[in-house]
Design a protein around this motif. Structure first.
Motif, PDB file in Angstrom:
ATOM      1  N   LEU A  46      -7.179  21.960  -9.725  1.00 39.35           N
ATOM      2  CA  LEU A  46      -7.104  20.588  -9.220  1.00 39.35           C
ATOM      3  C   LEU A  46      -5.659  20.205  -8.929  1.00 39.35           C
ATOM      4  O   LEU A  46      -5.356  19.612  -7.885  1.00 39.35           O
ATOM      5  CB  LEU A  46      -7.714  19.622 -10.233  1.00 39.35           C
ATOM      6  N   GLU A  47      -4.765  20.554  -9.827  1.00 40.92           N
ATOM      7  CA  GLU A  47      -3.341  20.243  -9.624  1.00 40.92           C
ATOM      8  C   GLU A  47      -2.790  20.983  -8.414  1.00 40.92           C
ATOM      9  O   GLU A  47      -1.910  20.471  -7.703  1.00 40.92           O
ATOM     10  CB  GLU A  47      -2.556  20.612 -10.878  1.00 40.92           C
ATOM     11  N   ALA A  48      -3.322  22.182  -8.153  1.00 44.24           N
ATOM     12  CA  ALA A  48      -2.878  22.938  -6.976  1.00 44.24           C
ATOM     13  C   ALA A  48      -3.447  22.356  -5.690  1.00 44.24           C
ATOM     14  O   ALA A  48      -2.768  22.283  -4.659  1.00 44.24           O
ATOM     15  CB  ALA A  48      -3.284  24.406  -7.115  1.00 44.24           C
ATOM     16  N   GLY A  49      -4.710  21.913  -5.743  1.00 44.79           N
ATOM     17  CA  GLY A  49      -5.371  21.426  -4.533  1.00 44.79           C
ATOM     18  C   GLY A  49      -5.133  19.978  -4.195  1.00 44.79           C
ATOM     19  O   GLY A  49      -5.350  19.552  -3.052  1.00 44.79           O
ATOM     20  N   ILE A  50      -4.645  19.209  -5.171  1.00 46.49           N
ATOM     21  CA  ILE A  50      -4.487  17.769  -4.928  1.00 46.49           C
ATOM     22  C   ILE A  50      -3.361  17.481  -3.947  1.00 46.49           C
ATOM     23  O   ILE A  50      -3.227  16.349  -3.452  1.00 46.49           O
ATOM     24  CB  ILE A  50      -4.279  17.020  -6.265  1.00 46.49           C
ATOM     25  N   VAL A  51      -2.579  18.512  -3.619  1.00 48.38           N
ATOM     26  CA  VAL A  51      -1.545  18.333  -2.593  1.00 48.38           C
ATOM     27  C   VAL A  51      -2.165  17.939  -1.262  1.00 48.38           C
ATOM     28  O   VAL A  51      -1.512  17.297  -0.438  1.00 48.38           O
ATOM     29  CB  VAL A  51      -0.679  19.599  -2.430  1.00 48.38           C
ATOM     30  N   ASN A  52      -3.429  18.341  -1.042  1.00 45.93           N
ATOM     31  CA  ASN A  52      -4.096  17.956   0.198  1.00 45.93           C
ATOM     32  C   ASN A  52      -4.293  16.445   0.239  1.00 45.93           C
ATOM     33  O   ASN A  52      -4.033  15.793   1.261  1.00 45.93           O
ATOM     34  CB  ASN A  52      -5.432  18.685   0.335  1.00 45.93           C
ATOM     35  N   MET A  53      -4.754  15.865  -0.869  1.00 47.46           N
ATOM     36  CA  MET A  53      -4.920  14.416  -0.932  1.00 47.46           C
ATOM     37  C   MET A  53      -3.580  13.701  -0.780  1.00 47.46           C
ATOM     38  O   MET A  53      -3.470  12.684  -0.097  1.00 47.46           O
ATOM     39  CB  MET A  53      -5.580  14.005  -2.246  1.00 47.46           C
ATOM     40  N   LYS A  54      -2.549  14.251  -1.406  1.00 52.31           N
ATOM     41  CA  LYS A  54      -1.210  13.662  -1.280  1.00 52.31           C
ATOM     42  C   LYS A  54      -0.786  13.583   0.182  1.00 52.31           C
ATOM     43  O   LYS A  54      -0.250  12.564   0.636  1.00 52.31           O
ATOM     44  CB  LYS A  54      -0.193  14.499  -2.056  1.00 52.31           C
ATOM     45  N   ALA A  55      -1.020  14.663   0.917  1.00 56.37           N
ATOM     46  CA  ALA A  55      -0.624  14.693   2.323  1.00 56.37           C
ATOM     47  C   ALA A  55      -1.337  13.601   3.111  1.00 56.37           C
ATOM     48  O   ALA A  55      -0.710  12.888   3.918  1.00 56.37           O
ATOM     49  CB  ALA A  55      -0.931  16.062   2.924  1.00 56.37           C
ATOM     50  N   VAL A 101      -2.731  10.775   2.001  1.00 52.19           N
ATOM     51  CA  VAL A 101      -2.279   9.439   1.584  1.00 52.19           C
ATOM     52  C   VAL A 101      -0.909   9.136   2.183  1.00 52.19           C
ATOM     53  O   VAL A 101      -0.680   8.055   2.753  1.00 52.19           O
ATOM     54  CB  VAL A 101      -2.232   9.338   0.049  1.00 52.19           C
ATOM     55  N   GLU A 102       0.007  10.068   2.063  1.00 53.58           N
ATOM     56  CA  GLU A 102       1.356   9.856   2.599  1.00 53.58           C
ATOM     57  C   GLU A 102       1.335   9.679   4.116  1.00 53.58           C
ATOM     58  O   GLU A 102       2.096   8.869   4.673  1.00 53.58           O
ATOM     59  CB  GLU A 102       2.261  11.018   2.198  1.00 53.58           C
ATOM     60  N   ASN A 103       0.457  10.422   4.805  1.00 57.18           N
ATOM     61  CA  ASN A 103       0.346  10.263   6.256  1.00 57.18           C
ATOM     62  C   ASN A 103      -0.122   8.869   6.629  1.00 57.18           C
ATOM     63  O   ASN A 103       0.395   8.243   7.562  1.00 57.18           O
ATOM     64  CB  ASN A 103      -0.630  11.298   6.820  1.00 57.18           C
ATOM     65  N   MET A 104      -1.108   8.338   5.909  1.00 53.31           N
ATOM     66  CA  MET A 104      -1.610   6.997   6.205  1.00 53.31           C
ATOM     67  C   MET A 104      -0.570   5.931   5.893  1.00 53.31           C
ATOM     68  O   MET A 104      -0.482   4.916   6.585  1.00 53.31           O
ATOM     69  CB  MET A 104      -2.906   6.743   5.445  1.00 53.31           C
ATOM     70  N   GLN A 105       0.239   6.155   4.888  1.00 50.91           N
ATOM     71  CA  GLN A 105       1.293   5.200   4.553  1.00 50.91           C
ATOM     72  C   GLN A 105       2.335   5.095   5.667  1.00 50.91           C
ATOM     73  O   GLN A 105       3.001   4.068   5.810  1.00 50.91           O
ATOM     74  CB  GLN A 105       1.969   5.599   3.242  1.00 50.91           C
ATOM     75  N   LYS A 106       2.456   6.139   6.469  1.00 52.38           N
ATOM     76  CA  LYS A 106       3.444   6.141   7.556  1.00 52.38           C
ATOM     77  C   LYS A 106       3.105   5.134   8.654  1.00 52.38           C
ATOM     78  O   LYS A 106       3.946   4.823   9.492  1.00 52.38           O
ATOM     79  CB  LYS A 106       3.545   7.544   8.155  1.00 52.38           C
ATOM     80  N   LYS A 133      -0.730   7.200  -9.228  1.00 48.38           N
ATOM     81  CA  LYS A 133       0.409   6.412  -9.726  1.00 48.38           C
ATOM     82  C   LYS A 133       1.707   6.919  -9.116  1.00 48.38           C
ATOM     83  O   LYS A 133       2.588   6.129  -8.747  1.00 48.38           O
ATOM     84  CB  LYS A 133       0.459   6.480 -11.249  1.00 48.38           C
ATOM     85  N   SER A 134       1.841   8.243  -8.990  1.00 56.63           N
ATOM     86  CA  SER A 134       3.072   8.803  -8.411  1.00 56.63           C
ATOM     87  C   SER A 134       3.198   8.453  -6.931  1.00 56.63           C
ATOM     88  O   SER A 134       4.305   8.356  -6.398  1.00 56.63           O
ATOM     89  CB  SER A 134       3.095  10.323  -8.590  1.00 56.63           C
ATOM     90  N   LEU A 135       2.053   8.277  -6.271  1.00 53.27           N
ATOM     91  CA  LEU A 135       2.053   7.906  -4.849  1.00 53.27           C
ATOM     92  C   LEU A 135       2.189   6.408  -4.637  1.00 53.27           C
ATOM     93  O   LEU A 135       2.404   5.950  -3.510  1.00 53.27           O
ATOM     94  CB  LEU A 135       0.756   8.390  -4.185  1.00 53.27           C
ATOM     95  N   GLY A 136       2.028   5.643  -5.716  1.00 56.19           N
ATOM     96  CA  GLY A 136       2.115   4.186  -5.611  1.00 56.19           C
ATOM     97  C   GLY A 136       0.916   3.561  -4.934  1.00 56.19           C
ATOM     98  O   GLY A 136       1.026   2.521  -4.289  1.00 56.19           O
ATOM     99  N   LYS A 170       4.355  17.475  13.531  1.00 54.80           N
ATOM    100  CA  LYS A 170       5.345  17.459  12.455  1.00 54.80           C
ATOM    101  C   LYS A 170       5.079  16.342  11.449  1.00 54.80           C
ATOM    102  O   LYS A 170       5.159  16.540  10.231  1.00 54.80           O
ATOM    103  CB  LYS A 170       6.755  17.296  13.041  1.00 54.80           C
ATOM    104  N   THR A 171       4.738  15.151  11.952  1.00 59.38           N
ATOM    105  CA  THR A 171       4.601  13.985  11.078  1.00 59.38           C
ATOM    106  C   THR A 171       3.292  13.974  10.309  1.00 59.38           C
ATOM    107  O   THR A 171       3.257  13.588   9.137  1.00 59.38           O
ATOM    108  CB  THR A 171       4.705  12.691  11.918  1.00 59.38           C
ATOM    109  N   ILE A 172       2.201  14.398  10.942  1.00 57.20           N
ATOM    110  CA  ILE A 172       0.874  14.338  10.315  1.00 57.20           C
ATOM    111  C   ILE A 172       0.424  15.691   9.777  1.00 57.20           C
ATOM    112  O   ILE A 172      -0.061  15.782   8.645  1.00 57.20           O
ATOM    113  CB  ILE A 172      -0.172  13.803  11.317  1.00 57.20           C
ATOM    114  N   TYR A 173       0.578  16.756  10.545  1.00 57.66           N
ATOM    115  CA  TYR A 173       0.106  18.064  10.090  1.00 57.66           C
ATOM    116  C   TYR A 173       1.095  18.756   9.152  1.00 57.66           C
ATOM    117  O   TYR A 173       0.707  19.614   8.365  1.00 57.66           O
ATOM    118  CB  TYR A 173      -0.156  18.998  11.274  1.00 57.66           C
TER     119      TYR A 173
END
Length: 557
Positions: free
Chosen positions: A353-362, A364-369, A397-400, A455-458
């Motif tokens: 889960l800790e390895a795969g959650i980077v996908n969710m991070k990406a 979330v961060e893309n939508m925040q842009k 929490k780390s993503l705010g 570059k920004t989304i993918y």
């Protein structure tokens, strides 16, 4: 446990006239299609045009996996949950394509106790919109071939025909065909192709048109071919737009249905997000915004496809501003991204889960842009453990970003009340602070737009263009394509253009092999990797399990 169709068939539906009445829709504004579904007409649009809009909530997701994410189910459940907490909401969804229904992906009406009904009608013929779009597209193709047969006054080059026939079914045998065989009486022999209806420009036009006059103009603007003098030929040049509009006269009107709990649902249009722009119609979304305080809609597949196109194409063209974005994920799907095979996803695996959650991070961060507040929705499964849910909590929490567990599949609206309240709180806390903006300016060159998205989304290092793609860009630029947004067609399974690269891949380039101008829709389509516009059926298609017993459909999910 009951299947989706069994749950839907046991539901007690409210007559659609009553659903409409509760929304303030008058009898003369409703066009019933039986007791439980209807279309609304232009009289309603005219009456509501000056009414203030509600809040727009976009629901998207991580990259899809065989484990399932439940994005549409979340939209439906969130709409039901809004009613549970005393909010007035209407959901706006796409219509299903028959291709996935009989193939492998499934329908688009949600699942469990968060479904839109009548489920069988919606997932099959519904109100006939898909058939009308197919007919309009193929009429254009027939008129083009007939023009060449009857003297070819426009000098159309049969080697440079751009419009393709379509069918709303997965059928790989039709991807590449030869038409016009059998002698002079049967037409001009040439190579032709079929695409699935939901990938057609006619579908995109229906979903982006403001009204029937706009629809007719856009249909006439379809670039269908080049002539021998290298000049563009449009649908209007062969006088096809009037008849096409006639076929779409009813299809342009949104459909009104309901959820299992009686929440109103507007369903209209159904472009795929991996090969088209992946959003329901502008008319449906704008109607839902007029009818309710909250419009909850979705964009297809992961945020790298559907949401990007919703925000950079649909919102830009329709003047829409989302008040919040919900990113849907599951612990199971994130473990899949971390390398766990499907059969073992129910076992606790914090490391995966800790390895795969980077996908969710990406995502979330893309939508925040885009300057819009984001909420994470975790579709909870019984196999989720406290240790795994703590990883979700720590990551959010780390993503705010706030998050909520959702159990709408099993509990309906009641299982989404926490999510609904979280979304409402986020919208109210950010009232007047929304800084939504697309990620690229509209006058940026085509190559730069594609590079910005990549570059920004993918997360790509860059973009490479084949010689064929560069030639297409030159042709499209000559027709004013630099002034249009870009719709990238690529695999839905990865942030990259390689379906095998899960998680959050790095160190890759996106390859654009060709581009086409969807002049009527108003965007440029760029084809990345080996994406196909006509899917094929799997080894064991879902159609094998669908049947009718005692006049009741079975096996439909």
């Amino acid at each position: 446990m009951l299947t989706d169709i069994e749950i839907a068939q046991q539901a007690k539906l409210i007559p659609i006239a009553d659903i409409a009445s509760n929304l303030g829709i008058a009898v003369e504004e409703l066009e019933p299609y039986g007791r439980y579904k209807a279309k609304v007409n232009d009289t309603l649009f005219a009456r509501l045009k000056d009414k203030p809009d509600g809040k727009l909530i976009l629901t998207t997701a991580i990259n899809p996996t065989p484990a399932g994410e439940g994005k549409t189910t979340t939209v439906v459940g969130l709409g039901q949950a809004m009613a549970k907490i005393g909010k007035n909401a209407v959901i706006a969804l796409r219509e299903p394509s028959l291709g996935p229904v009989f193939g492998v992906k499934g329908g688009a009406a949600g699942g469990g106790y968060a479904q839109v009904v009548p489920m069988e009608d919606i997932n099959l013929h519904f109100t006939g919109d898909m058939h009308a779009i197919t007919s309009a597209n193929n009429l254009l193709c027939a008129m083009l071939d007939n023009h060449m047969q009857q003297g070819n006054v426009l000098g159309i080059d049969p080697r440079r025909i751009l419009i393709k026939r379509c069918l709303d079914m997965n059928d790989r045998a039709l991807r590449n065909i030869i038409v016009g065989l059998g002698g002079k009486i049967n037409g001009v022999p040439r190579e032709d192709h079929f695409i699935i209806t939901v990938a057609s420009e006619v579908m995109a036009i229906l979903c982006l048109a403001n009204d029937i006059e706009d629809l007719k103009k856009r249909l006439g603007d379809i670039l269908i071919a080049y002539n021998y003098a290298n000049q563009p030929v449009y649908a209007r040049d062969i006088k096809a737009e009037g008849a096409m509009t006639a076929l779409l006269k009813d299809a342009i009107n949104p459909n009104l249905v309901q959820t299992l709990e009686g929440t109103p649902a507007v369903m209209h249009g159904g472009p795929f997000a991996n090969i088209a722009h992946g959003c329901n119609s502008v008319r449906a979304t704008k109607l839902a915004l007029k009818l309710a305080d909250y419009c909850i809609t979705e964009a297809g597949f992961g945020s790298d496809l559907g949401a990007e196109k919703f925000l950079d194409i649909k919102c830009r063209k329709a003047g829409l501003t989302p008040s919040a974005i919900v990113v849907v994920a599951t612990v199971r799907a994130l473990k899949y991204n971390g390398g766990v095979v499907k059969a073992e996803l129910s076992n606790e695996n914090v490391a995966a889960l800790e390895a795969g959650i980077v996908n969710m991070k990406a995502h979330v961060e893309n939508m925040q842009k885009y300057g819009v507040p984001v909420v994470v929705a975790i579709n909870r499964f019984p196999s989720d453990t406290e240790a795994e849910l703590k990883v979700i909590d720590d990551t959010c929490k780390s993503l705010g970003v706030p998050y909520a567990l959702s159990e709408v599949f099993m509990k309906g609206g009641e299982g989404g009340m926490e999510l609904a309240q979280t979304v409402v709180d986020v919208i109210e806390a950010n009232e007047g602070k929304n800084n939504f903006a697309p990620i690229y300016p509209i006058d940026m060159p085509i190559e730069k737009k594609i590079e910005t998205i990549a570059k920004t989304i993918y997360g790509a290092d860059g973009v490479s263009f084949t010689s064929k793609a560069l030639k297409s860009i030159k042709d499209i630029r000559a027709l004013g394509g630099d002034e249009l947004p870009v719709c990238i067609a690529k695999t839905q399974y990865s942030l990259s253009d390689d379906a095998k690269l899960l998680g959050r891949p790095t160190g890759f380039e996106i390859t654009i092999r060709d581009l086409t101008l969807s002049n009527g829709a108003g965007f440029v389509v760029a084809y990345a990797g080996d994406i196909m516009t006509m899917p094929g059926l799997p080894k064991v298609p879902a159609a094998e399990g669908i049947d009718v017993e005692n006049d009741t459909i079975t096996g439909l999910f």
